[in-house]
Design a protein around this motif. Structure first.
Motif, PDB file in Angstrom:
ATOM      1  N   VAL A   1      -6.778 -10.919  -9.760  1.00  0.00           N
ATOM      2  CA  VAL A   1      -7.947 -11.550  -9.126  1.00  0.00           C
ATOM      3  C   VAL A   1      -8.143 -12.953  -9.697  1.00  0.00           C
ATOM      4  CG1 VAL A   1      -9.169  -9.447  -8.475  1.00  0.00           C
ATOM      5  CG2 VAL A   1      -9.550 -10.416 -10.740  1.00  0.00           C
ATOM      6  N   GLN A   2      -8.767 -13.821  -8.884  1.00  0.00           N
ATOM      7  CA  GLN A   2      -8.928 -15.246  -9.230  1.00  0.00           C
ATOM      8  C   GLN A   2     -10.404 -15.611  -9.332  1.00  0.00           C
ATOM      9  OE1 GLN A   2      -6.390 -17.079  -9.904  1.00  0.00           O
ATOM     10  NE2 GLN A   2      -4.635 -16.094  -8.914  1.00  0.00           N
TER      11      GLN A   2
ATOM     12  N   ASP B   1     -14.252 -10.210 -11.274  1.00  0.00           N
ATOM     13  CA  ASP B   1     -14.007  -9.119 -12.196  1.00  0.00           C
ATOM     14  C   ASP B   1     -12.968  -8.132 -11.660  1.00  0.00           C
ATOM     15  OD1 ASP B   1     -14.528  -7.635 -14.549  1.00  0.00           O
ATOM     16  OD2 ASP B   1     -15.592  -6.189 -13.304  1.00  0.00           O
ATOM     17  N   ALA B   2     -13.091  -7.784 -10.367  1.00  0.00           N
ATOM     18  CA  ALA B   2     -12.209  -6.739  -9.840  1.00  0.00           C
ATOM     19  C   ALA B   2     -11.843  -7.033  -8.398  1.00  0.00           C
ATOM     20  CB  ALA B   2     -12.913  -5.379  -9.918  1.00  0.00           C
ATOM     21  N   PHE B   3     -10.729  -6.443  -7.958  1.00  0.00           N
ATOM     22  CA  PHE B   3     -10.237  -6.675  -6.596  1.00  0.00           C
ATOM     23  C   PHE B   3     -11.159  -6.042  -5.561  1.00  0.00           C
ATOM     24  CE2 PHE B   3      -7.468  -5.885  -2.954  1.00  0.00           C
ATOM     25  CZ  PHE B   3      -6.813  -7.104  -2.838  1.00  0.00           C
TER      26      PHE B   3
ATOM     27  N   LEU C   1       1.685   0.805  -2.106  1.00  0.00           N
ATOM     28  CA  LEU C   1       0.984   0.048  -1.060  1.00  0.00           C
ATOM     29  C   LEU C   1       0.605  -1.316  -1.607  1.00  0.00           C
ATOM     30  CD1 LEU C   1      -1.480   2.839   0.174  1.00  0.00           C
ATOM     31  CD2 LEU C   1       0.793   2.280   1.065  1.00  0.00           C
ATOM     32  N   MET C   2       0.474  -2.291  -0.713  1.00  0.00           N
ATOM     33  CA  MET C   2       0.003  -3.593  -1.181  1.00  0.00           C
ATOM     34  C   MET C   2      -1.075  -4.147  -0.277  1.00  0.00           C
ATOM     35  SD  MET C   2       3.384  -5.841  -0.531  1.00  0.00           S
ATOM     36  CE  MET C   2       2.840  -7.506  -0.284  1.00  0.00           C
ATOM     37  N   ASN C   3      -1.915  -4.995  -0.895  1.00  0.00           N
ATOM     38  CA  ASN C   3      -3.021  -5.617  -0.177  1.00  0.00           C
ATOM     39  C   ASN C   3      -3.053  -7.078  -0.604  1.00  0.00           C
ATOM     40  OD1 ASN C   3      -5.578  -6.520   0.624  1.00  0.00           O
ATOM     41  ND2 ASN C   3      -6.425  -4.443   0.506  1.00  0.00           N
TER      42      ASN C   3
ATOM     43  N   GLU D   1      -4.676 -13.648  -4.337  1.00  0.00           N
ATOM     44  CA  GLU D   1      -4.893 -12.375  -5.030  1.00  0.00           C
ATOM     45  C   GLU D   1      -3.920 -11.328  -4.484  1.00  0.00           C
ATOM     46  OE1 GLU D   1      -9.471 -12.942  -6.404  1.00  0.00           O
ATOM     47  OE2 GLU D   1      -9.084 -11.306  -5.025  1.00  0.00           O
ATOM     48  N   LEU D   2      -3.782 -10.253  -5.244  1.00  0.00           N
ATOM     49  CA  LEU D   2      -2.833  -9.213  -4.841  1.00  0.00           C
ATOM     50  C   LEU D   2      -3.269  -7.893  -5.459  1.00  0.00           C
ATOM     51  CD1 LEU D   2       0.131  -8.254  -3.908  1.00  0.00           C
ATOM     52  CD2 LEU D   2       0.835  -8.861  -6.226  1.00  0.00           C
TER      53      LEU D   2
END
Ligand code: ATP
Ligand code: GLN
Length: 567
Positions: A9-10, A14-16, A167-169, A175-176
């Motif tokens: 995260v950028q 704090d969190a995705f 899985l990816m987002n 961000e990833l």
């Protein structure tokens, strides 16, 4: 199965995901890996944060906590799956780390016993040789995320066949997130895709814009000049047809030794003290019955149990109780296995476990199954996922056993298989032309298009089946293993001429009329006959959702298409 969640995260975020969504993912991952869970956070800069959350289903000694962080480089590894062998350039070094020499059998490489914890072996190899060189040499079913703290980059991939879910987002620029599962939430937790199989991926955290590079798997016969790549450990499918049958016994014996070795690798790579019993997802069809027969030869002299898990659904639309096609076939194949010559005097015990799923139970679990299979969303995916979900749960009744004194043999008692490993026959149809459309195509065009069709089927297993089945089956803290998808067995199978997969044969009736029948899975059937399973050898393909009757269960859904979105 272990569970992986990773995010970048950028902007000091704090969190995705928001806490409730993240907790849902973490809860789903804890079901996959009940032995331990942990989180590691790496604050790369004020702006950029990496989060690694892992859960472990420990299969190999010693229990290796994840995320695994290197004491020397601070690199971090998240690893889900099993490495059975290290081949090629790193064979010597990899086997030193992975294999206890005393357990190598006379045949050497084909029956390597992978007895050390593979997560730490992978970490060693990544640090010593880098990711691409290592992945090129690993043999097994896995997915991983690896943060290389020295080079400041993150690598991730599924194995070259795609046997584990990842899985990816990437919906937020820069961000990833990567995760083994991602429960669907229409508002806040969407836009996940399966990590495409067939490539290894790297994100460079130091470069402007954090570019992602993919390193594809290619065949040795491809033009390999354009970019760095990995070479598949098997060739493209052999489209030829051998002109004489002189090689028949040679192909059959190669088939036999290669499949035996593939099963054996998957038997030996289990922590023998803690989890030394076995289970097969058992429809009674030829593929899983052949695997069971091989298991019984490997475990012949061992005091252990092999649970044959057979799932059947109460389907209000079709009626008929639990006497589904797979239930009837399963009982028959179980009897045939007991009578096969190889099973005589076996110390291992075979049990037939009937898993009956009432419609009310389906209603109770259906939203969980839909969440687990996500990003698969079709009606057909749901009916297959449902069957795997309950088969993998392994709760039923032991209705028959090869040991007359079997204490679990009690029709009234609920039984839950203790086996953490579930053998599956998936892959045989794609390698050996088991689908009815293969037969139909062959009838129209002979061998002409068969190779292309098989290559297509094999190449899309990762997107069609393997990710979904992993997500659904692993939620019970179990691990699916696929001997037919073992790299060495795939190598043999893809090299084998097409007429050892599918053949036409003519029979002449008394009136002189000739009937042509076409049979797929030629070598598998020959093997079944050879080991004394003549009835099983004649079985044709029946997909799990029809064999178990988990397809279209609600009254009035008969006309719904398999490709429709499941609601
Ligand atoms: N009713 C069932 N109960 C438990 N496991 C099943 C059932 N049906 C299928 N499976 C498992 O799923 C695997 C793949 O299922 P698929 O629908 O492709 O069957 P298949 O190719 O006909 O295989 P088989 O010949 O083993 O039936 C099977 O090999 C078996 O391990
Ligand atoms: N379930 C898993 O993915 C197991 C990871 C690893 N093979 C271990 O046993 O620790």
């Amino acid at each position: 199965m272990c569970g992986i969640f990773f995010s970048i995260v950028q902007d000091g975020r704090d969190a995705f995901l928001a806490k409730p969504q993240l907790e849902r993912i973490y809860d789903a991952l804890r079901c996959r890996g009940p032995d331990c869970s942990n989180q590691v956070v790496v604050q790369l800069s004020e702006q950029c944060k990496l989060t690694f959350f892992s859960t472990v289903l420990s299969m190999r000694d010693p229990l290796t906590v994840q995320p695994l962080q290197s004491a020397t480089t601070s690199s971090v590894l998240q690893f889900n799956g099993e490495i059975y062998d290290v081949a090629g350039e790193l064979e010597g070094r990899g086997r030193d780390l992975l294999v206890d020499e005393t357990e190598l059998d006379e045949a050497g490489c084909s029956t390597v016993c992978s007895s050390r914890n593979d997560t730490s072996v992978v970490m060693h190899l990544f640090e010593e040789f880098g990711v691409l060189k290592t992945v090129q040499c690993l043999r097994g079913e896995y997915a991983f995320v690896y943060y290389d703290a020295v080079e400041r980059c993150v690598w991730w991939a599924r194995d070259c066949i795609g046997r584990r879910s990842l899985l990816m987002n990437q919906t937020v620029p820069g961000e990833l997130a990567l995760s083994s599962v991602a429960p669907f939430d229409a508002e806040l937790c969407k836009d996940w895709i399966e990590v495409p199989g067939g490539s290894v991926y790297k994100i460079d955290l130091s470069a402007v814009g954090m570019p992602v590079t993919s390193f594809p798997w290619r065949h040795a016969s491809d033009d390999l000049t354009d970019q760095p790549c990995l070479i598949y450990p098997y060739p493209e499918i052999n489209p030829s047809v051998s002109v004489s049958d002189d090689d028949n016994s040679s192909f059959l014996s190669q088939f036999e030794s290669s499949l035996h070795a593939a099963v054996k690798r998957r038997v030996l790579a289990i922590n023998q003290t803690a989890h030394s019993n076995y289970a097969v997802l058992f429809s009674g069809g030829i593929d899983c019955t052949v695997l069971t027969q091989i298991l019984t030869t490997i475990l012949h002299d061992h005091h252990t149990t092999i649970d044959l898990l057979n799932v059947a659904f109460e389907n209000p639309r079709t009626g008929g109780g639990y006497a589904t096609p797979d239930r009837l076939l399963g009982r028959r194949s179980f009897e045939e296995l007991l009578g096969a010559p190889g099973f005589a005097n076996a110390q291992c015990v075979l049990r037939f476990v009937e898993i009956d799923v009432p419609f009310a139970l389906v209603q109770e679990y259906k939203s969980q199954v839909a969440e687990l299979m996500y990003p698969k969303t079709s009606v057909m995916d749901f009916s297959i996922a449902l069957a795997f979900f309950f088969a993998a749960r392994g709760v039923g009744r032991v209705v028959a056993s090869s040991a007359a004194t079997d204490a679990d043999l009690d029709l009234a008692k609920e039984y839950s298989t203790p086996s953490r490993v579930l053998f599956s026959g998936l892959g045989a149809d794609e390698l050996y032309a088991g689908y009815s459309r293969h037969t139909a195509g062959f009838r129209r065009q002979g061998y002409q298009s068969l190779a292309a069709e098989l290559a297509l089927d094999f190449g899309r297993l990762h997107e069609r089946n393997l990710g979904r089945d992993d997500r659904v089956g692993a939620c019970w803290g179990k691990e699916l293993r696929y001997p037919f998808l073992d790299e060495d067995f795939v190598n043999f199978s893809l090299s084998c001429p097409l007429n050892y997969k599918m053949r036409a044969s003519n029979t002449t009736a008394d009136d002189g009329s000739i009937t042509t029948s076409i049979t797929g899975k030629y070598l598998i059937r020959q093997y079944a006959r050879k080991v004394g399973l003549p009835q099983v050898a004649e079985e044709s393909k029946r997909a799990i959702q029809f064999g178990a009757r988990s397809a279209k269960m609600e009254v009035g859904t008969g006309k719904v298409k398999g490709t429709d979105t499941f609601k």
